[in-house]
Write an enzyme that holds these catalytic residues in place. Structure first.
Site: not given
Ligand code: ASP
Length: 339
Positions: A205, A233, A236, A257
Site C-alpha cells: 500500500t 471487502r 482501512d 497494515g
Molecule cells: N491497509 C491495507 C488494507 O488493509 C493493506 C496494506 O496496507 O497493505 O486494505
C-alpha cells in the site's frame, strides 16, 4: 579620552549586537522547515534475506523518484495537495507497490482499489472504495473531496463520478501483473488464515503526507487492499480516521497494515488525538499507537506522520516498511528494514 573609550565601547557593543541578531535570524531560518514530504510503500514481512539486491535497488529508486516528484512541487511553492497526489501517482503507476498498477488480486481474480485523501486546513476529505477501472484512485479521492459534497464514493458510482470528472479510465486488465497473480495462487494453494495470509503475501500500500510553504498538511493513501479478499471487502485505506487523517493543528497520517485492526482502533485519528489531547510529539504518538496499542492486539503494520514544524515519524511493528522523507533543510532518508 573618555569620549574615545565610550565611542569604542558603543561601536563594539553595536557590532556584537548586530552579529548576534543576524545569527539569530540565520539560526531561525535554517532551523525552520519550509516544506517536508514523507512517504511509505507498505509494511509487512519485508526481510533482507528474502530480497535480491536488484529488487532492493528497484524499491529504493522508486521511493527516491516519488520523493523527488513531490519535493519539486513543494520547493516551487506548490500545494501539499498537489504534492501528495503526484507523489502517490508515481507509486500507483509502478508495478512494485500494491496500489494502482501493482494492486493485489481478490479471491475472484479481480483488482479492487481503495484510496483516500485529507486536507489538514479545513479537515476536508475524499475517498473511493472498490474501484476497478480508475487508473489512479488517489485522483478520484481528491476529486470527491474537491468536487462533491460527499466524503466517500464506492464501486460503480465512484467510477462514473471519476469518468464525469475527466479522470483516466482503464480496462481492468491494466492492473494485471504476473507477480500479484502468482501471490493469489500461493495464498489459495496454502489456504492460510487471514493474519498469516497478510503477513506472508501482501504489502505495498502507498501513502504520502506533505507540508507546504503555507503550512498546510495533506495526507493520502492508495491500495489494492489484501490479496484474496472476498465479498467486496474494504480495508482501512479509504476510511478517514483509520487509514488516513490530517489536521494542521496536530499532524498528517497515512497508515499501512492489516486494515481490520486499523479500522477498529481508528489508528490515523488516534495518533492525531494523542498529539492533541496528550500533547505528545509525532514520535511519541506514533509509538504509543503502533508499537504499543496495535502490537498488543497483533495488528501488524505502520504509519507515516508529519507535523506542521516538519517533524517526521515512521513507526512500524512489522519486519519492515518501505519508507522515506525529504525536508527543505536538505535532510533525507529512504529505508526498508528496521535499521
Ligand atoms: N491497509 C491495507 C488494507 O488493509 C493493506 C496494506 O496496507 O497493505 O486494505
Amino acid at each position: 579620552m573618555n569620549k574615545l573609550l565610550t565611542l569604542i565601547f558603543l561601536v563594539t557593543f553595536y557590532s556584537c549586537q548586530q552579529n548576534s541578531n543576524s545569527k539569530n535570524v540565520e539560526n531561525k531560518n535554517s532551523d525552520q522547515i519550509e516544506y517536508a514530504l514523507v512517504i511509505h510503500g507498505g509494511a509487512g514481512t519485508i526481510l533482507k534475506e528474502n530480497m535480491t539486491e536488484d529488487t532492493e535497488m528497484k524499491y529504493i529508486l522508486a521511493l527516491e523518484f516519488a520523493l523527488k516528484t513531490g519535493e519539486e512541487i513543494l520547493k516551487n511553492g506548490g500545494t501539499s495537495l498537489e504534492a501528495v497526489i503526484q507523489t502517490i501517482n508515481t507509486m500507483e503507476d509502478s508495478p512494485l507497490f500494491n496500489a494502482g498498477k501493482g494492486a493485489v488480486f481478490t479471491n475472484a481474480g479481480e483488482n479492487e482499489l481503495d484510496a483516500s485523501i485529507m486536507e489538514g486546513k479545513f479537515l476536508n476529505a475524499g475517498a473511493v472504495a472498490g474501484v476497478e477501472t480508475v487508473r489512479n484512485p488517489i485522483n478520484a479521492a481528491a476529486a470527491v473531496m474537491s468536487n462533491s459534497e460527499h466524503v466517500m464514493l464506492a464501486g460503480k458510482g465512484a467510477e462514473s463520478f471519476a469518468k464525469e470528472h475527466g479522470l483516466e479510465i482503464v480496462d481492468p486488465s491494466y492492473f494485471y501483473t504476473e507477480r500479484r497473480w502468482q501471490s493469489l495462487q500461493n495464498v489459495k494453494n496454502k489456504d492460510l488464515g487471514s493474519v498469516e495470509e497478510f503477513k506472508e503475501y501482501k504489502y505495498g500500500t502507498v501513502g504520502a503526507v506533505a507540508l507546504d510553504k503555507e503550512g498546510n498538511i495533506v495526507a493520502g493513501t492508495s491500495t489494492g487492499g489484501m490479496t484474496n479478499k472476498k465479498w467486496n471487502r474494504i480495508g482501512d485505506s479509504p476510511v478517514i480516521g483509520a487509514g488516513t487523517y490530517a489536521n494542521n493543528k496536530t499532524c498528517g497520517v497515512s497508515c499501512t497494515g492489516h486494515g481490520e485492526f486499523f479500522m477498529r482502533y481508528a489508528v490515523a485519528h488516534d495518533i492525531s488525538a494523542a498529539m492533541e489531547y496528550k500533547d505528545l510529539s509525532v514520535e511519541e504518538a506514533g509509538n504509543l499507537v503502533i508499537n504499543q496499542k496495535l502490537k498488543k492486539i497483533k495488528g501488524s503494520g505502520g504509519a507515516i506522520i508529519l507535523d506542521q514544524d516538519g517533524n517526521v515519524a515512521m513507526p512500524f511493528n512489522s519486519a519492515g516498511m518501505y519508507r522515506g522523507y525529504i525536508k527543505s533543510d536538505g535532510s533525507k532518508e529512504v529505508k526498508i528494514y528496521k535499521d
